[in-house]
Design a protein around this motif. Structure first.
Motif, PDB file in Angstrom:
ATOM      1  N   ILE A  95      38.879  25.016  47.082  1.00  9.71           N
ATOM      2  CA  ILE A  95      39.799  24.893  45.946  1.00  9.71           C
ATOM      3  C   ILE A  95      39.141  25.427  44.675  1.00  9.71           C
ATOM      4  O   ILE A  95      39.770  26.143  43.877  1.00  9.71           O
ATOM      5  N   ALA A  96      37.850  25.089  44.497  1.00  2.59           N
ATOM      6  CA  ALA A  96      37.127  25.568  43.312  1.00  2.59           C
ATOM      7  C   ALA A  96      37.082  27.090  43.284  1.00  2.59           C
ATOM      8  O   ALA A  96      37.251  27.714  42.230  1.00  2.59           O
ATOM      9  N   ALA A  97      36.848  27.713  44.456  1.00  2.00           N
ATOM     10  CA  ALA A  97      36.807  29.172  44.519  1.00  2.00           C
ATOM     11  C   ALA A  97      38.148  29.774  44.103  1.00  2.00           C
ATOM     12  O   ALA A  97      38.195  30.745  43.327  1.00  2.00           O
ATOM     13  N   ALA A  98      39.235  29.195  44.601  1.00  2.00           N
ATOM     14  CA  ALA A  98      40.559  29.709  44.248  1.00  2.00           C
ATOM     15  C   ALA A  98      40.820  29.577  42.753  1.00  2.00           C
ATOM     16  O   ALA A  98      41.341  30.496  42.108  1.00  2.00           O
ATOM     17  N   VAL A  99      40.455  28.431  42.187  1.00  2.00           N
ATOM     18  CA  VAL A  99      40.678  28.202  40.753  1.00  2.00           C
ATOM     19  C   VAL A  99      39.810  29.144  39.916  1.00  2.00           C
ATOM     20  O   VAL A  99      40.268  29.726  38.925  1.00  2.00           O
ATOM     21  N   LEU A 100      38.547  29.309  40.326  1.00  5.36           N
ATOM     22  CA  LEU A 100      37.636  30.176  39.568  1.00  5.36           C
ATOM     23  C   LEU A 100      38.061  31.635  39.650  1.00  5.36           C
ATOM     24  O   LEU A 100      38.000  32.363  38.642  1.00  5.36           O
TER      25      LEU A 100
END
Length: 347
Positions: free
Chosen positions: A47-52
């Motif tokens: 999820i963090a990768a997608a948001v970043l």
């Protein structure tokens, strides 16, 4: 590109794993059942990768109007600057980063193509058609091109679900490519028609697909993921800066405002952080799960384009986004990892 400068690793490959590359196991996706805590960490990292990546794309969209090659050059800098100390430390501690050299020249050449056609092409697309349609167009061509090139160059098997997904993706690309001048960003400095922007987004996707396939082959041949990312960033940093120095000159560079430099640097930092999060996720959860979560960028791009940049919501845009998400769901539900997960739940 921020969103797609990443490796979509296969669940399986006809190539054997390379001999031990020091203690790095970067290029090995999770394919064994993991502990619940590891799964949770992997899900958070995905999820963090997608948001970043979405944050990086928002910054790139905000950089519309700046020379696209300069934007790509600045964006490549954080990867080089932040990875260099780590690689130096690995060398000083005598930890090997590669076991074979033969793919490096080919990978460097493909990385150069990815930087100019992929990153710069995506930036041109953002200028002409905006964020909301550019992301699904590029993602669709990454998946279509990745499956096709993976079959041609690596001998990877294309499943029935992948074929169905590709057909849906092609439909999404066709819809999103329909001429619609109302999608042009207000800040755009380009006079090119909308279909050129669509072609740039699709060309970027093909470039990223080729980059991903050759990067997989390079890692299977014995080069660590960290070194491959550094090579890609270094090639882009040197070549793009030289190109912009020749085309813009010192006078042109002096005209860039401080806030413009800041937004370009921010895009590069977000892109690098997203890559770290993605790498962690690939180690802990199945690759198709990571890719599915990362595909939420399609919806995020639509929301960001409308909320932050007042990009218009059109019928073809909604249809294209929905088709892209459906295609990704078909690909995921037909994957071996998904079937294993469903089987475990039934048992």
């Amino acid at each position: 590109m921020a969103l797609f400068v990443r490796v979509i690793l296969p669940e399986s490959s006809p190539y054997e794993s390379p001999p031990s590359i020091a203690s790095e196991d970067e290029n090995k996706p999770a394919d064994q059942p993991a502990h619940s805590s590891a799964i949770l960490v992997g899900a958070i990292a995905s999820i963090a990768a997608a948001v970043l990546y979405t944050g990086a794309n928002i910054a790139l969209r905000d950089a519309v109007g700046i020379d696209p090659f300069l934007v790509s050059a600045v964006k490549a800098a954080p990867t080089v600057i932040l990875l260099a100390p780590y690689l130096i430390w690995k060398l000083l501690t005598k930890q090997s980063l590669l076991t074979r050299y033969r793919m490096i020249p080919w990978f460097a050449l493909v990385a150069l193509f990815g930087q100019f056609v992929g990153n710069a092409g995506f930036q041109v697309a953002l200028d002409i058609i905006g964020l909301a349609p550019s992301v699904p167009l590029t993602l669709g061509m990454i998946l279509v091109g990745g499956a096709t090139l993976g079959r041609l160059l690596l001998g990877e098997r294309i499943t029935t679900s992948a074929v169905i997904s590709i057909m849906i993706m092609l439909a999404a690309v066709s819809v999103l490519s329909l001429p619609d001048e109302s999608r042009r960003p207000a800040e755009s400095v380009s006079s090119m028609p909308g279909w050129v922007g669509a072609l740039c987004a699709m060309g970027a996707g093909i470039a990223y697909a080729l980059f991903g396939v050759v990067m997989r082959r390079t890692m299977h041949d014995g080069v660590s993921m960290t070194l491959t990312m550094f090579i890609s960033g270094f090639v882009g940093f040197v070549s793009l800066w030289l190109f912009t120095a020749l085309t813009m000159g010192l006078e042109g560079l002096r005209e860039i405002q401080p806030d413009e430099w800041n937004v370009m640097c921010f895009a590069g930092i977000m892109n690098f952080m997203a890559f770290i999060a993605l790498t962690l996720a690939l180690k802990l959860v199945p690759v198709n799960t990571v890719n599915l979560v990362n595909a939420s960028q399609v919806a995020m791009a639509l929301i960001a384009g409308v909320v932050f940049f007042t990009e218009p919501i059109t019928g073809p845009l909604i249809a294209g986004v929905v088709l892209t998400i459906v295609g990704l769901l078909v690909l995921y539900l037909g994957s071996p990892a998904s079937k294993r997960g469903l089987a475990d739940k039934v048992q």
